[in-house]
Enzyme design. Structure first.
Site, PDB file in Angstrom:
ATOM      1  N   LYS A 246      85.116  21.199 -18.158  1.00 22.95           N
ATOM      2  CA  LYS A 246      85.328  20.344 -19.115  1.00 22.95           C
ATOM      3  C   LYS A 246      84.456  19.922 -19.444  1.00 22.95           C
ATOM      4  CE  LYS A 246      89.558  20.368 -17.469  1.00 22.95           C
ATOM      5  NZ  LYS A 246      90.249  19.424 -16.238  1.00 22.95           N
TER       6      LYS A 246
ATOM      7  N   ASP B 279      88.191   9.218 -11.798  1.00 21.29           N
ATOM      8  CA  ASP B 279      88.773  11.066 -11.682  1.00 21.29           C
ATOM      9  C   ASP B 279      88.147  10.858 -13.154  1.00 21.29           C
ATOM     10  OD1 ASP B 279      88.932  13.383 -12.332  1.00 21.29           O
ATOM     11  OD2 ASP B 279      91.499  13.250 -11.919  1.00 21.29           O
TER      12      ASP B 279
ATOM     13  N   TRP C 268      97.310  13.420 -14.001  1.00 23.13           N
ATOM     14  CA  TRP C 268      96.735  13.801 -13.250  1.00 23.13           C
ATOM     15  C   TRP C 268      96.675  12.668 -12.542  1.00 23.13           C
ATOM     16  CZ3 TRP C 268      95.136  18.355 -11.934  1.00 23.13           C
ATOM     17  CH2 TRP C 268      94.825  19.702 -13.064  1.00 23.13           C
TER      18      TRP C 268
HETATM   19  C1  LIG Z   1      90.962  19.134 -14.366  1.00 21.37           C
HETATM   20  C2  LIG Z   1      91.237  18.192 -14.564  1.00 21.37           C
HETATM   21  C3  LIG Z   1      91.799  18.051 -12.653  1.00 21.37           C
HETATM   22  C4  LIG Z   1      91.456  19.425 -11.460  1.00 21.37           C
HETATM   23  O1  LIG Z   1      90.980  19.573 -11.896  1.00 21.37           O
HETATM   24  P1  LIG Z   1      90.413  21.133 -11.148  1.00 21.37           P
HETATM   25  O2  LIG Z   1      89.417  21.740 -10.965  1.00 21.37           O
HETATM   26  O3  LIG Z   1      91.738  22.120 -11.436  1.00 21.37           O
HETATM   27  O4  LIG Z   1      91.231  20.770 -10.277  1.00 21.37           O
HETATM   28  C5  LIG Z   1      91.890  16.324 -11.806  1.00 21.37           C
HETATM   29  N1  LIG Z   1      92.204  15.958 -13.144  1.00 21.37           N
HETATM   30  C6  LIG Z   1      91.477  15.390 -14.105  1.00 21.37           C
HETATM   31  C7  LIG Z   1      91.576  14.559 -14.479  1.00 21.37           C
HETATM   32  C8  LIG Z   1      91.558  16.613 -15.294  1.00 21.37           C
HETATM   33  O5  LIG Z   1      91.567  16.758 -16.063  1.00 21.37           O
END
Ligand SMILES: *Cc1c(COP(=O)(O)O)cnc(C)c1O
Length: 360
Positions: free
Chosen positions: A196, A172, A101
């Site tokens: 999540k 993030d 990511w």
């Molecule tokens: C799931 C995730 C994303 C992407 O999220 P989307 O809503 O699908 O764009 C980005 N960064 C991390 C760390 C993630 O777990």
């Protein structure tokens, strides 16, 4: 039979929240209509958003120095929004890469701004491992520093927070937000896709130091403009109201469950149970160094790959769902976010032990 959903995202939501949402689905607060069917500018919805923000502020101890935005476009939407808002002419944005990511964030940012990517992995270690943040080679000047504290796919978590004398720290936290106590003041921007640990996909939460809203950045779509969204109370356009409602319910549930500290203790117990079992089994393995193992996403491999299909099929029969690893890394992955009870992890460990016994 109880079923347990280990999906990495969109992930399971707390059953108590889902049951309440079902009860309120067609008639919210005796309005005779669903929360989805009222104006986002109505008194009732605005009260919800105020309650939601206050609850998140209490949970994460977020001071008035930070603005909280409820935005569209999930985690990846923020991969674009961050450079668009934080770009500074003549400066470089630093992207620390420690997994899938964080690397994806770099690729997106490169479309908009000058980027320097730095590898913070310990490539000399046989296992996946991250260098201590004090050893990250951060340049003395940067528009901002971006990193990903929990790599959902790789199963890597960074518990220390990098610091910089001048550049803002952007994190993030899509897959770790609300899972453990953090000091928000060590950060300048925290963002997270909701699916999540917060609620339904599509929603993104951005916690941003107010002084950063003064940055001009680049020309950008209105719905990605932090300063505009802050002025408009995250209602420059119609927000994802149902996702916002569910996020508020999840925050309520977290507060009723004892808050983040209590959740962190449960998460440690869940992760320890699973990792300890894997480490002590000759049948399974995990490839991440102990000091940076994720508490939320536990990738594991069967030593005999040819049993993968059988493992997944038996697991499904046992009510253990969505254990297949991400297609990039293969193997298995158990995502054990806040909503996953200890009983779910215990059921997984019991199943894994039984499967190993039958196939050894
Ligand atoms: C799931 C995730 C994303 C992407 O999220 P989307 O809503 O699908 O764009 C980005 N960064 C991390 C760390 C993630 O777990």
């Amino acid at each position: 039979m109880s079923k347990y959903n280990f999906c990495a995202g969109p992930a399971m939501l707390p059953p108590a929240v889902m049951a309440k949402a079902q009860k309120e689905f067609v008639d919210w607060q005796n309005l005779g209509v669903s929360v989805m069917e009222i104006s986002h500018r109505s008194r009732d919805f605005l009260a919800l958003t105020e309650k939601c923000e206050a609850s998140l502020r209490r949970l994460m101890n977020i001071s008035d120095e930070f603005e909280i935005l409820f935005m569209h476009g999930g985690g990846r939407g923020q991969f674009s929004a961050v450079p668009l808002n934080l770009h500074q002419a003549g400066k470089t944005a630093v992207y620390c890469e420690n997994g899938v990511w964080s690397t994806g964030a770099t690729t997106e940012a490169e479309k908009f701004t000058n980027v320097a990517a730095i590898n913070v992995r310990n490539d000399s270690d046989e296992l996946f491992s991250i260098k201590p943040v004090s050893e990250w080679q951060l340049p003395s000047d940067a528009s901002y520093i971006h990193y990903c504290p929990n790599e959902t796919i790789d199963g890597i978590e960074i518990f220390d927070v990098p610091s910089h004398p001048t550049a803002p720290i952007v994190a993030d936290m899509s897959s770790t937000i609300l899972s453990r106590e953090i000091d928000v003041n060590q950060f300048d921007v925290i963002y997270a896709g909701a699916q999540k640990n917060i609620g339904p996909s599509g929603l993104a939460i951005v916690i941003i130091r107010k002084t950063l809203l003064e940055r001009e950045g680049l020309a950008k779509p209105g719905i990605m403009d932090y300063a505009l969204e802050a002025r408009q109370g995250s209602m420059y356009n119609t927000p994802p109201t149902f996702a916002w409602y569910l996020a508020a319910e999840v925050f309520d549930w977290l507060e009723q469950s004892g808050g983040i500290k209590a959740m962190e203790e449960k998460n440690i117990a869940k992760a320890e149970l699973l990792y300890e079992f894997i480490d002590n089994s000759p049948f399974y393995n995990n490839k991440v160094a102990k000091h940076c193992r994720s508490r939320m996403n536990v990738p594991f491999w069967l030593n005999d790959d040819s049993l993968n299909e059988a493992f997944l099929a038996s697991a499904r029969q046992a009510g253990l769902l969505a254990l297949e690893g991400h297609r990039i890394v293969g193997g298995m992955r158990a995502s054990i976010y806040n909503a996953m009870p200890l009983a779910g992890v215990q059921a997984l460990v019991d199943f894994m032990a039984q499967f190993a016994k039958e196939h050894s």
